[in-house]
Scaffold this active site. Structure first.
Site, PDB file in Angstrom:
ATOM      1  N   GLN A 149       0.832  -1.210   0.000  1.00  0.00           N
ATOM      2  CA  GLN A 149       0.000   0.000   0.000  1.00  0.00           C
ATOM      3  C   GLN A 149       0.868   1.262   0.000  1.00  0.00           C
ATOM      4  OE1 GLN A 149      -3.627   0.343   2.521  1.00  0.00           O
ATOM      5  NE2 GLN A 149      -2.579   2.058   3.500  1.00  0.00           N
ATOM      6  N   GLY A 189       6.509  -5.116   3.984  1.00  0.00           N
ATOM      7  CA  GLY A 189       7.111  -6.247   4.694  1.00  0.00           C
ATOM      8  C   GLY A 189       6.957  -7.544   3.933  1.00  0.00           C
ATOM      9  N   GLN A 346      14.083   6.031  41.187  1.00  0.00           N
ATOM     10  CA  GLN A 346      13.988   4.799  40.396  1.00  0.00           C
ATOM     11  C   GLN A 346      12.542   4.266  40.443  1.00  0.00           C
ATOM     12  OE1 GLN A 346      16.583   3.997  38.692  1.00  0.00           O
ATOM     13  NE2 GLN A 346      16.598   1.815  38.215  1.00  0.00           N
ATOM     14  N   THR A 438       4.443   4.664  14.269  1.00  0.00           N
ATOM     15  CA  THR A 438       4.221   5.203  12.928  1.00  0.00           C
ATOM     16  C   THR A 438       3.198   4.396  12.136  1.00  0.00           C
ATOM     17  OG1 THR A 438       6.536   5.910  12.973  1.00  0.00           O
ATOM     18  CG2 THR A 438       5.420   5.970  10.840  1.00  0.00           C
ATOM     19  N   GLU A 440       0.109   1.771  11.032  1.00  0.00           N
ATOM     20  CA  GLU A 440      -1.329   1.732  11.370  1.00  0.00           C
ATOM     21  C   GLU A 440      -1.824   3.108  11.814  1.00  0.00           C
ATOM     22  OE1 GLU A 440      -3.259  -0.696  10.671  1.00  0.00           O
ATOM     23  OE2 GLU A 440      -1.648  -2.053  10.062  1.00  0.00           O
TER      24      GLU A 440
END
Lengths: 702, 702
Positions: A149, A189, A346, A438, A440
């Site tokens: 896409q 991918g 911490q 980033t 979706e």
């Protein structure tokens, strides 16, 4: 054999294993009971079974992971994906079982998008013939696919993609074409090297008319020998911050012809010959899938948070640094350095991350429930849930993946210098998790979807309230509920006068609801009354989405503990022991109060709390962290039930043998396999011993 | 030749080079003048000269950088360090010139700590004989050294290190020994493979008495053949998040004897034979060096910020996404997608990073000036500056490196998906910059030093004010000045009633001063009156340090523009053109107001500003970003004068040819060098064509 050998000496006292044993003895609840509450027995049993199958199988071995370069890591991932598919076929795993096993191995490989996007797209958008022709062989991995896409020039704006698919009536084909350099598909991918088919999003053009992006399934590599088909050029897009085990690829098409069946035609289609375009029905149907994907990502945020927290919290119980002069620790009467987990800073850095993991757990469960409920509703024509669920899922994807990424990095730094070592497990984890902010939907951009829904809801509610026909009891939607409470009294003040009162969940929810509604109200005023442009309000819109979603997280955490969270139909609510309930309540309080204390600005601006109350919350947080959460910290992370094989971390080991594992890993570093580095003769010796002097001649100089 | 070939097509219109040309035409000031103001002519000329020397030299080539695995990257870095030393010897570079050239190449190599720590330690702590014996050959790289302080079990707490150096009167030697596994030295840059000597910090023990950590210079590898000397074991500690071109190493000693001269004896020493220990004089002297190192790190934060901003801002001017419906852009009458730099959210993310780079620039200059002034003062026994300078430098190191790390990541994400590609330059930059938040004092821990000084100053000031002998005019120290203003009127309110009034630097400084003093006052109350423990206040102490240092950054930015920043003696103030001054003032306003607007909590709690004023600041920021900074954004980053060779980024190119460069880089990816991946036969074909069918037989199936 390694040229590096460590001394046969123990670490200084006390030993990590003893420290962790002491921690575990302090836990106030049954760790196993909490794990069962979170995951269920079945999931935990399956994890144990898979671990036995996987852990000692060479294709799934993790011991070399941190040493390999990109080429080797990709080769290993291909080998792993092959072995895992074989194993899944032997074991007859369901897709859910496959995912559970794959998560344990924790290496995104070249077949990941075949399962994650290619097959689901065929299933949801292919007609019966296409499912037969493409999906069936795909399930057997005869076809290996990807989902193409994004383009070099278009990511967020999918409607702007440039690749075209022109219908050719003469041959009943589509011609797929890449008109510019920026139209090359990018980031795909599995495309770089592995896939032989792709779902390609391209602008459908029939009879000169552009119908916008549509999905086509096209062969790209030869089924005979895997070479690229004529008219197709593809390859890998190169090294990345993370995800280097996946072959994200690029592809471009030169007037590439594919048959009519390529256009996925469950919803929209082109009539053969005439080329007449048949429109899809309700576009809203596709929102459902987006909700599912985003709920999954919220679940993955929980995994990331819990994994990072497990490593950092366990190591912080083992690592000691400085003696706390105000309250020195003693073991057998001897003063020892203080475990860093005892320092309040911490705790302030790590405990909210444990809490966020639990908040995401309950939220992703609730999102899944709503997803299935909504699907069922939509099937009977009821779209009442869709808008709220879709809007919240956008904002929650953004918020939880942002929190998770920041938290992995915070955990990395909280391990001190050793968090910088690959052997801590945290660097690779950060790198592989990072794309979540980033993909979706970019985490800033998609909050506009949440904003749009919030503003619309607010405007409609205001109109309804002034219509005279309004009854508060008719509100069932949770968003409208908190907006309405705000409109009832925009000047509401928090009644708490002591730190202890902030443990009241009603006060916590009121603070979050009031703040979110206040932001929404201000933005609607700016847009509608001051006539400010949408663009000029993007920062505020983002903040409103965050505020809305933080409220949801707080709410789901509270419901998740109470055990009165709605359950999917047919599933009975799991039972939480009173001790675990009490402990989780401490975490839930911390989760709600810490976010206010850390960034109080919007809460103060909303008028609900004042600076003195924020300062009281600070005291409530410090108290609950030191006295309630600290003794249970190891129990909370143990309950996440992440096995050592999964963590692959020297610092996060269950047994606390941190330094033993860490030094052992260093001996395996490739450049330690020879005592003298290869470059010595060429690059060091010319400075240090240019004349090649020997023995005493040269040693004597110093 | 690569198997991946891209189409011979341009990117879609408009072209990146045209967009950047338009941007540059809009700049309101001379970019070159601003560069000269920042760096001086000499520095810029030298950069040009070095670039010509370096850019085309194979040892300094960057084109393969993103493709190499760790082993290859380390080998390349060793080659580079060798070549650079040779070049520096030919060119007779000063240490400053060496650093400037090395920064351009931007690869931390195995000789870095030899220059950065080994030689400076010999110079500052060695006596004359030791300088003759060790420093002189080190300057010629006959000796290559490292600095071995940190141990596996002790980093922050240097006083807790375990390695011992026991004086043996009989032989007039020291015996260096590693008593436990945690005592192994760890993280030592250059030690893993390259160094033949080390400065080792070890507990000096004479006649059974432990005198704490002292520095010893010891040979570790043979000068003849670089093998490890008997009694020494050393190696590389393995892969890391970044810095993989440096051989951070580990070393341990087995009763290793070194001669008496090994103890660096400029300040403290052991009398030969008797073993009597001679104490160092004023320990404060060593604080001076720490200030220098931290000022340097603030300067490096400026470099990191400006580099990341250059890449992200340039790419954001080239990258277009969506049409902004409220105000669509047109080129030649045709609507184009909007450059993402026009979106207010992108501006809110990136412009403060440009501003922070300038703030760090002026602050590091001022820190350097104070460092030299303090050194001069101390030489004449005047320690009046030391405490303030040391405290501020701790907090500024922490604050600016935290900001810079977060900003690199923000810039990476602001490039959308492409920021995840190594070719953006940002991932490696983030990875190599990250240790800055940990080394030279962990960023949380060292703020306690700043806090201690602030609380002490506050207590003393309060005592003085109530002593009756106090005169405000006697205050010259800037910290006391703002604390005193606060004590004069803790209830001071900001007088601004319009967004424009927040451009007044006096109001900005008052807001920061009041907030910092308010935090200090609250903490002193909690410690002294409520008797809360130091540990329980660590979060507040950190916040106070941040507040103090944000004030300093705001202050130095304002002074840096006015041109009335104090100059080092003998250096005349550079001149800023009125146009550049106006433009920088916009950035300075943004810097001051953005931090308040983004995290207003403490400012609101201090009582100086109210929520309405914060909202006005939001308007002031949006206005200055859209109307003032946006047209100059490219000018501001161009003025940083980072050449393309330095940036090594497809996205940040000066000429805007982003997509051409990006695709060209992908063709060089190693796994693209063959069309069919090596693993195909073994891992893909068994699924897709197990029987090895040929030609039509198999193609026909689809």
């Amino acid at each position: 054999m390694s040229a590096l050998r460590f001394p046969n000496l123990p670490p200084s006292e006390p030993q990590g294993c003893d420290l962790l044993a002491q921690e575990r003895a302090k836990t106030t609840f049954s760790v196993n009971d909490l794990s069962v509450y979170l995951y269920g027995e079945e999931h935990l049993d399956r994890q144990q079974k898979f671990l036995e199958l996987i852990e000692n199988e060479p294709a799934f071995d993790k011991s070399d992971r941190y040493f390999l370069g990109r080429t080797e890591r990709f080769a290993a991932a291909l080998k792993k994906d092959h072995a895992l598919v074989k194993l899944s076929q032997e074991q007859k795993w369901t897709p859910e079982e496959f995912t559970q096993a794959d998560l344990l191995i924790d290496t995104p490989g070249p077949f990941g998008l075949h399962r994650g996007m290619f097959m689901p797209t065929l299933a949801s958008q292919g007609n019966e013939e296409q499912q037969e022709k493409f999906l069936k062989p795909a399930l057997r991995y005869e076809i290996i696919g990807c989902y193409a896409q994004t383009e070099l020039g278009h990511g967020s704006n999918v409607q702007g993609i440039e690749t075209t698919a022109t219908y050719i009536p003469e041959t009943n084909e589509f011609e797929i074409h890449t008109p510019t350099l920026t139209a090359c598909k990018w980031w795909i991918g599995g495309l770089g090297k592995a896939a032989n088919h792709a779902v390609v999003m391209a602008r459908l053009i029939t009879a000169g008319k552009d119908h916008g992006p549509h999905a086509f399934v096209v062969p790209i590599r030869s089924m005979e020998d895997h070479t690229l088909l004529p008219g197709v050029m593809a390859g890998d897009i190169g090294p990345k911050f993370g995800y280097n085990t996946t072959d994200n690829g690029t592809i471009w098409f030169d007037h590439y012809r594919v048959p009519h069946i390529s256009l996925l035609a469950k919803y929209s289609s082109v009539k053969p010959g005439s080329g007449e375009y048949v429109k899809p029905p309700n576009a809203k149907l596709s929102y459902g899938t987006m909700v599912l994907v985003r709920a999954t990502l919220v679940g993955y945020a929980r995994i990331a948070l819990s994994k990072a927290a497990t490593i950092a919290v366990r190591y912080s119980a083992v690592r000691q640094q400085f003696v706390d002069k105000d309250s020195p620790k003693k073991v057998n009467g001897k003063i020892i350095e203080t475990p860093v987990l005892d320092y309040s800073m911490q705790q302030y850095r790590l405990f909210p991350i444990i809490a966020a993991a639990y908040a995401c757990h309950f939220t992703s469960k609730e999102m899944m429930r709503l997803y299935y409920l909504n699907i069922k509703n939509m099937a009977s024509g009821n779209f009442s849930l869709l808008a709220d669920v879709h809007a919240s899922s956008s904002g929650l994807k953004s918020l939880t993946t942002t929190i998770a990424t920041a938290s992995i990095e915070e955990c990395r730094r909280a391990c001190g210098g050793h968090g910088f070592s690959s052997f801590s497990g945290l660097p690779l984890m950060l790198q592989d998790y990072s794309p979540n902010v980033t993909w979706e939907g970019d985490n800033y951009m998609i909050t506009q979807q949440t904003g749009r829904y919030l503003f619309k809801s607010f405007r409609e509610l205001v109109a309804k309230r002034s219509s005279g026909k309004f009854s508060a009891s008719s509100i069932t939607n949770p968003t409208l509920a908190y907006l309405n409470t705000y409109l009832d009294n925009p000047n509401l003040k928090c009644p708490a006068t002591t730190p202890a009162q902030f443990h009241n969940p009603e006060i916590q929810l009121a603070a979050y609801g009031h703040r979110a509604a206040h932001l929404v109200s201000e933005i609607v005023h700016a847009l509608d009354v001051e006539k400010r442009s949408w663009n000029s309000m993007l920062v505020d819109i983002y903040n409103a989405s965050v505020a809305h979603c933080e409220l949801i997280l707080v709410q789901n955490f509270i419901l998740g503990i109470r055990g009165d969270m709605p359950q999917p139909e047919g599933i009975s609510a799991p039972v939480l022991s009173p001790a675990a309930k009490e402990a989780l309540t401490d975490l839930s309080d911390l989760f709600a109060l810490h976010m206010i204390h850390k960034q109080p600005g919007q809460f103060l601006a909303s008028g609900y709390v004042d600076a003195k109350q924020v300062s009281m919350m600070g005291k409530a947080i410090m108290d609950v962290m030191e006295n309630k959460i600290r003794p249970n910290a190891i129990g909370f992370v143990d309950a996440f039930a992440h096995p050592d094989y999964y963590l692959n971390s020297a610092l996060g080991r269950f047994d606390g043998k941190v330094y033993e594992a860490y030094t052992e890993m260093a001996t395996r570093e490739p450049i330690n396999q020879t005592e003298v580095i290869e470059g010595y003769e060429k690059y060091i010796k010319p400075f240090t011993n240019p004349e090649g002097k020997k023995g005493k001649t040269i040693q004597a100089r110093l």
